[in-house]
Design a protein around this motif. Sequence first.
Motif, PDB file in Angstrom:
ATOM      1  N   ASN A 131      -4.606   0.802  14.225  1.00 31.69           N
ATOM      2  CA  ASN A 131      -5.191   0.592  12.819  1.00 31.69           C
ATOM      3  C   ASN A 131      -4.920   1.650  11.742  1.00 31.69           C
ATOM      4  O   ASN A 131      -5.104   2.691  12.213  1.00 31.69           O
ATOM      5  N   VAL A 132      -4.431   1.419  10.652  1.00 33.55           N
ATOM      6  CA  VAL A 132      -3.960   2.426   9.603  1.00 33.55           C
ATOM      7  C   VAL A 132      -5.239   3.451   9.389  1.00 33.55           C
ATOM      8  O   VAL A 132      -5.162   4.840   9.610  1.00 33.55           O
ATOM      9  N   ALA A 133      -6.574   2.825   8.856  1.00 29.57           N
ATOM     10  CA  ALA A 133      -7.473   3.713   8.523  1.00 29.57           C
ATOM     11  C   ALA A 133      -8.002   4.612   9.752  1.00 29.57           C
ATOM     12  O   ALA A 133      -8.270   5.667   9.546  1.00 29.57           O
ATOM     13  N   ASP A 134      -8.084   3.955  11.049  1.00 24.83           N
ATOM     14  CA  ASP A 134      -8.464   4.446  12.118  1.00 24.83           C
ATOM     15  C   ASP A 134      -7.528   5.781  12.723  1.00 24.83           C
ATOM     16  O   ASP A 134      -7.926   6.927  12.986  1.00 24.83           O
ATOM     17  N   LYS A 136      -5.082   7.268  10.647  1.00 21.98           N
ATOM     18  CA  LYS A 136      -5.160   8.458   9.787  1.00 21.98           C
ATOM     19  C   LYS A 136      -6.475   9.271   9.911  1.00 21.98           C
ATOM     20  O   LYS A 136      -6.267  10.432   9.799  1.00 21.98           O
ATOM     21  N   GLU A 137      -7.610   8.653  10.220  1.00 20.08           N
ATOM     22  CA  GLU A 137      -8.809   9.642  10.273  1.00 20.08           C
ATOM     23  C   GLU A 137      -8.472  10.252  11.714  1.00 20.08           C
ATOM     24  O   GLU A 137      -9.068  11.566  11.727  1.00 20.08           O
ATOM     25  N   ALA A 205       0.339  10.371   8.229  1.00 15.55           N
ATOM     26  CA  ALA A 205      -0.758  10.004   7.524  1.00 15.55           C
ATOM     27  C   ALA A 205      -0.532  10.005   5.975  1.00 15.55           C
ATOM     28  O   ALA A 205      -1.137   8.920   5.205  1.00 15.55           O
ATOM     29  N   THR A 209      -0.178   4.432   3.330  1.00 15.97           N
ATOM     30  CA  THR A 209      -1.045   4.361   2.124  1.00 15.97           C
ATOM     31  C   THR A 209      -1.853   2.853   2.087  1.00 15.97           C
ATOM     32  O   THR A 209      -2.914   2.887   1.894  1.00 15.97           O
ATOM     33  N   ASP A 210      -1.411   1.826   2.813  1.00 14.49           N
ATOM     34  CA  ASP A 210      -1.856   0.782   3.015  1.00 14.49           C
ATOM     35  C   ASP A 210      -2.742   0.273   4.066  1.00 14.49           C
ATOM     36  O   ASP A 210      -2.273   0.228   5.026  1.00 14.49           O
ATOM     37  N   SER A 211      -3.946   0.673   3.822  1.00 15.31           N
ATOM     38  CA  SER A 211      -4.817   0.523   4.970  1.00 15.31           C
ATOM     39  C   SER A 211      -5.022  -0.889   5.690  1.00 15.31           C
ATOM     40  O   SER A 211      -5.490  -0.898   6.733  1.00 15.31           O
ATOM     41  N   GLU A 212      -4.583  -2.033   4.860  1.00 15.66           N
ATOM     42  CA  GLU A 212      -4.276  -3.268   5.527  1.00 15.66           C
ATOM     43  C   GLU A 212      -3.416  -3.530   6.607  1.00 15.66           C
ATOM     44  O   GLU A 212      -3.750  -4.284   7.415  1.00 15.66           O
TER      45      GLU A 212
END
Length: 377
Positions: A131-134, A136-137, A205, A209-212
């Motif tokens: 998952n992009v958001a996870d 990247k974090e 990261a 850019t697209d967290s979807e």
Amino acid sequence: MKVTVLQENLARGLSVVSRAVSPRSTLPVLSNILIASDEGRLRLSATNLELGITCWIAARIDEEGSTTVPARTFADLVNTLPGDQVQLMLDVKTQSLHVKGGTSNNDIKCIDAQEFPPLPVPEMDGAVQLNVADFKEMIQQVAFAASTDEARPVLMGVLLHVEKDKVTMVAADGFRLSVRKAQLSQAVAHPINVIIPARALNELARVATDSEEPIYMVVPKNRGQVLFRVKDVEVVSQLIDGTFPDYQQIIPRNYKSRTLVSTASLLKACKQAEIFAREGSNVARFDIKQANGEMQPSEVEISATSEETGKNETIVEATVDGGSVLIAFNVKFLREALEVIKTPNVALETSAANAPGVVKPVGDDNFLHVIMPMHLG
């Protein structure tokens, strides 16, 4: 080659790939960006042989073709063109690229695409889905702790371990250690254990850019590479050879004192101490004081002294479980760890002045940071 493309799309694509351009290379073609027609889209690629970034952008392809164009000249030019259509036409004989935007006509000298190192075409079968958001974090909470010292290349990387549906990222530089765990949406068939350069993960990261969208990761067999694909961007990186230190040995198993404190308050105190501590070697003293009476709050006194600048002392309210401890840390390192913690409160676990401290977000078991103590002096 004859291509028409929107200026904003071209500018965005160039900003994505240009970070992989080699600034000082013995091979002139590595200072260039490969531009090629690719199944109805325009493909931009750059590599410094360790890191490669490719980006696809929408375009109208009138004639297929490819060339490599000097990265800086091209990017600077495209950024100044009017925000409308840009036409690219290649004269194959002279390898000169005609760039037209608005009333501006430019000819850029190029190098034949044949000289550009081939970038791998990956098999995306069995890719690990992140998952992009996870992800990247995870990168944000770990990569900063990797070493920048080229004498120990293994520590310039981030250990990425995937087993079943668990993924763990670890970085250390000899003075601190960051560990972040996460759960995958689907389990992997074979465990993965690789060391990825921290720089490659930071670039990933930046471009994701697209967290979807999910990030797909592939580690092709026996190639010493890892490849990430997210939406219309691919990042490929060489892996670092070697054995990552056994980080489990570094994590203290128990503590004598556990200090709970507001993340924001401690971060602010660290930033203030750092103003004075940076003159020396970033040493700040942490005097963790257990409350004397029932009604008294416990506190942490953070202080830093500089021969030239003066001194700073800040008191932060805390809940101290266990005894009082006086310990010194590199305050810059502690600030960097606090900056990536998302929870309102943080726990600092300590045992003695000469034992490492552990920083943990309160209510989140997926992250921990170990920081070596400094000499109290």
